[in-house]
Design a protein around this motif. Structure first.
Motif, PDB file in Angstrom:
ATOM      1  N   ASN A   1     114.762  67.707  37.138  1.00 16.43           N
ATOM      2  CA  ASN A   1     114.045  68.915  37.548  1.00 16.43           C
ATOM      3  C   ASN A   1     114.703  69.576  38.758  1.00 16.43           C
ATOM      4  OD1 ASN A   1     112.222  68.369  35.560  1.00 16.43           O
ATOM      5  ND2 ASN A   1     110.724  67.403  36.926  1.00 16.43           N
ATOM      6  N   SER A   2     114.508  70.856  38.848  1.00 18.80           N
ATOM      7  CA  SER A   2     115.052  71.612  39.987  1.00 18.80           C
ATOM      8  C   SER A   2     114.333  72.951  40.088  1.00 18.80           C
ATOM      9  CB  SER A   2     116.542  71.863  39.788  1.00 18.80           C
ATOM     10  OG  SER A   2     117.034  72.767  40.753  1.00 18.80           O
ATOM     11  N   THR A   3     114.073  73.385  41.302  1.00 19.48           N
ATOM     12  CA  THR A   3     113.620  74.764  41.529  1.00 19.48           C
ATOM     13  C   THR A   3     114.745  75.539  42.203  1.00 19.48           C
ATOM     14  OG1 THR A   3     111.303  74.126  41.718  1.00 19.48           O
ATOM     15  CG2 THR A   3     111.925  76.210  42.752  1.00 19.48           C
ATOM     16  N   ARG A   4     115.154  75.070  43.379  1.00 21.91           N
ATOM     17  CA  ARG A   4     116.133  75.800  44.197  1.00 21.91           C
ATOM     18  C   ARG A   4     117.521  75.861  43.558  1.00 21.91           C
ATOM     19  NH1 ARG A   4     112.066  74.000  47.368  1.00 21.91           N
ATOM     20  NH2 ARG A   4     112.168  72.393  45.796  1.00 21.91           N
ATOM     21  N   THR A   5     118.061  74.696  43.193  1.00 27.36           N
ATOM     22  CA  THR A   5     119.460  74.654  42.753  1.00 27.36           C
ATOM     23  C   THR A   5     119.641  75.417  41.440  1.00 27.36           C
ATOM     24  OG1 THR A   5     119.527  72.470  43.774  1.00 27.36           O
ATOM     25  CG2 THR A   5     121.423  73.097  42.446  1.00 27.36           C
TER      26      THR A   5
ATOM     27  N   HIS B   1     125.388  65.932  46.547  1.00 25.79           N
ATOM     28  CA  HIS B   1     124.805  67.242  46.233  1.00 25.79           C
ATOM     29  C   HIS B   1     125.583  68.239  47.095  1.00 25.79           C
ATOM     30  CE1 HIS B   1     122.134  70.361  45.153  1.00 25.79           C
ATOM     31  NE2 HIS B   1     120.966  69.848  45.499  1.00 25.79           N
TER      32      HIS B   1
ATOM     33  N   ARG C   1     123.375  68.768  36.727  1.00 28.10           N
ATOM     34  CA  ARG C   1     122.572  67.822  37.532  1.00 28.10           C
ATOM     35  C   ARG C   1     122.214  66.658  36.633  1.00 28.10           C
ATOM     36  NH1 ARG C   1     117.504  69.112  41.450  1.00 28.10           N
ATOM     37  NH2 ARG C   1     119.267  69.676  42.759  1.00 28.10           N
TER      38      ARG C   1
ATOM     39  N   GLN D   1     124.327  71.709  48.351  1.00 30.09           N
ATOM     40  CA  GLN D   1     123.247  71.614  49.351  1.00 30.09           C
ATOM     41  C   GLN D   1     123.849  71.452  50.750  1.00 30.09           C
ATOM     42  OE1 GLN D   1     119.714  71.752  48.885  1.00 30.09           O
ATOM     43  NE2 GLN D   1     119.755  71.917  51.113  1.00 30.09           N
TER      44      GLN D   1
ATOM     45  N   PRO E   1     115.830  70.144  52.776  1.00 27.72           N
ATOM     46  CA  PRO E   1     116.443  70.675  51.548  1.00 27.72           C
ATOM     47  C   PRO E   1     115.416  71.097  50.508  1.00 27.72           C
ATOM     48  CG  PRO E   1     116.579  68.273  51.577  1.00 27.72           C
ATOM     49  CD  PRO E   1     116.026  68.690  52.910  1.00 27.72           C
ATOM     50  N   GLY E   2     114.161  70.601  50.649  1.00 32.41           N
ATOM     51  CA  GLY E   2     113.154  70.825  49.633  1.00 32.41           C
ATOM     52  C   GLY E   2     113.443  69.944  48.416  1.00 32.41           C
ATOM     53  N   PRO E   3     112.456  69.713  47.560  1.00 26.61           N
ATOM     54  CA  PRO E   3     111.056  70.080  47.765  1.00 26.61           C
ATOM     55  C   PRO E   3     110.434  69.271  48.897  1.00 26.61           C
ATOM     56  CG  PRO E   3     111.312  68.770  45.749  1.00 26.61           C
ATOM     57  CD  PRO E   3     112.679  69.028  46.275  1.00 26.61           C
TER      58      PRO E   3
HETATM   59  N1   CP Z   1     117.287  70.890  47.370  1.00 30.06           N
HETATM   60  C1   CP Z   1     117.233  70.805  46.024  1.00 30.06           C
HETATM   61  O1   CP Z   1     118.147  70.315  45.362  1.00 30.06           O
HETATM   62  O2   CP Z   1     116.109  71.343  45.497  1.00 30.06           O
HETATM   63  P1   CP Z   1     115.787  71.389  43.924  1.00 30.06           P
HETATM   64  O3   CP Z   1     115.582  69.969  43.462  1.00 30.06           O
HETATM   65  O4   CP Z   1     114.551  72.248  43.803  1.00 30.06           O
HETATM   66  O5   CP Z   1     116.978  72.002  43.242  1.00 30.06           O
END
Ligand code: CP
Length: 323
Positions: A60-64, A141, A113, A144, A268-270
């Motif tokens: 899962n990912s939001t940002r990347t 990563h 990823r 990041q 870095p989130g989340p």
């Molecule tokens: N920082 C980071 O990789 O966030 P995601 O998992 O939302 O991509």
């Protein structure tokens, strides 16, 4: 004088390991150029027109994921986000067969990823296009760390000589590993703070100062990077309770008082509010740069896609094409 290549010579971006200070500066300088484009009314250029980028995310990912999609589109590429959940991987196709299948469709870049450390490198050996590591297991990563470096450089004007404290689940963190590699390469002083159960064995061999006490690790720090507890990578119990973890390792105003008054707060989130970071600290508009990190992630990923596709575009324009 050390030899400096005239262009970014890497075919893939699999990690920070192997990048020189010059390579890192090159990405950051180009990303700096792209920040303005993302802030403008017309966010598009045609640097990657005609090229195809495939995002292949097994985790899962939001940002990347979103920022690689935006980065590719803002550069004019065709971008495909492969929905792994609906793919033939669910029918038993291997990672390598999936990669070779996608490769047969002539993408110019694959962003991958995967939950296994080393999986992205393995895949890169089987395809003809540029491969970018969007995070592999607890290994690396790289984008990041690059966006974190850009965030710091824009706020502090430099990386060299700064004291950066990375706190939390260092054991499972690819973000920590990539940041340690990058910050050491650029001459920063790196500290890590974690409970002994979440500190990798032999971490001191990575050239960091090791602490198990937050106040000691934060003393006079210029930057604090907080890390989430990566429960998805844990088998068994690493902390007695979330309440106790927050008490000892959560970033609060009281612990932050040990750092420099202008210490930047990064994540870095989340983010898990009330677990590794107090909500008030996370939302402190004077010190928290967490949303700056997100914004600059798009610019860094634009720079990475631009640099890695220059050979196939026959372009070595340092200004990143038509800005
Ligand atoms: N920082 C980071 O990789 O966030 P995601 O998992 O939302 O991509």
């Amino acid at each position: 004088m050390e030899f400096q290549p005239s262009s970014f010579t890497h075919r893939h971006l699999l990690g920070i390991e192997g990048l020189s200070p010059w390579d890192i500066e090159k990405v950051l300088d180009l990303a700096d150029n792209y920040v303005g484009l993302s802030r403008s009314r017309h966010k598009k250029t045609d640097v990657l027109r005609g090229l195809t980028v495939i995002n292949l995310f097994f985790e899962n990912s939001t940002r990347t994921l979103t920022s690689f999609e935006l980065a590719g589109k803002r550069l004019g590429a065709d971008v495909i986000n492969m929905a792994v959940a609906n793919s033939s991987i669910k029918k038993g196709e291997t990672l390598i067969d999936t990669a070779m299948t996608l490769n047969a469709m002539h993408p110019d870049a694959l962003v991958v990823r995967h939950s296994d450390s080393g999986a992205v490198k393995l895949l890169a050996q089987k395809v003809n296009c540029a491969v970018v590591n969007g995070g592999d297991g607890s290994h690396e990563h790289p984008t990041q760390a690059l966006l974190d470096a850009l965030t710091i450089r824009r706020r502090k004007g430099r990386l060299e000589g700064l004291t950066v404290t990375i706190c939390g689940d260092v054991l499972h963190s690819r973000v920590a590993r990539s940041n340690i590699l990058l910050l050491n390469t650029m001459g920063a002083r790196v500290r890590v703070v974690a409970p002994p159960t979440l500190m990798p064995a032999a971490i001191d061999r990575m050239g960091v100062e090791v602490y198990t006490n937050m106040r000691e690790g934060l003393k006079d720090a210029d930057i604090v990077m907080m890390l989430r507890l990566q429960t998805e990578r844990m088998q068994g119990q690493y902390v007695p309770s979330i309440r106790e973890y927050f008490h000892f390792f959560g970033l609060t105003e009281e612990k932050l008082a040990a750092a420099k008054p202008d210490c930047l707060i990064m994540h870095p989130g989340p983010m898990n509010r009330g677990v590794e970071i107090d909500s008030v600290i996370a939302d402190d508009i004077n010190r928290s740069v967490i949303l700056d990190q997100v914004e600059l992630g798009v610019a860094v990923r634009m720079a990475v896609l631009d640099l890695l596709t220059r050979d196939r575009r026959g372009d070595n324009d340092d200004l990143g094409g038509k800005l």
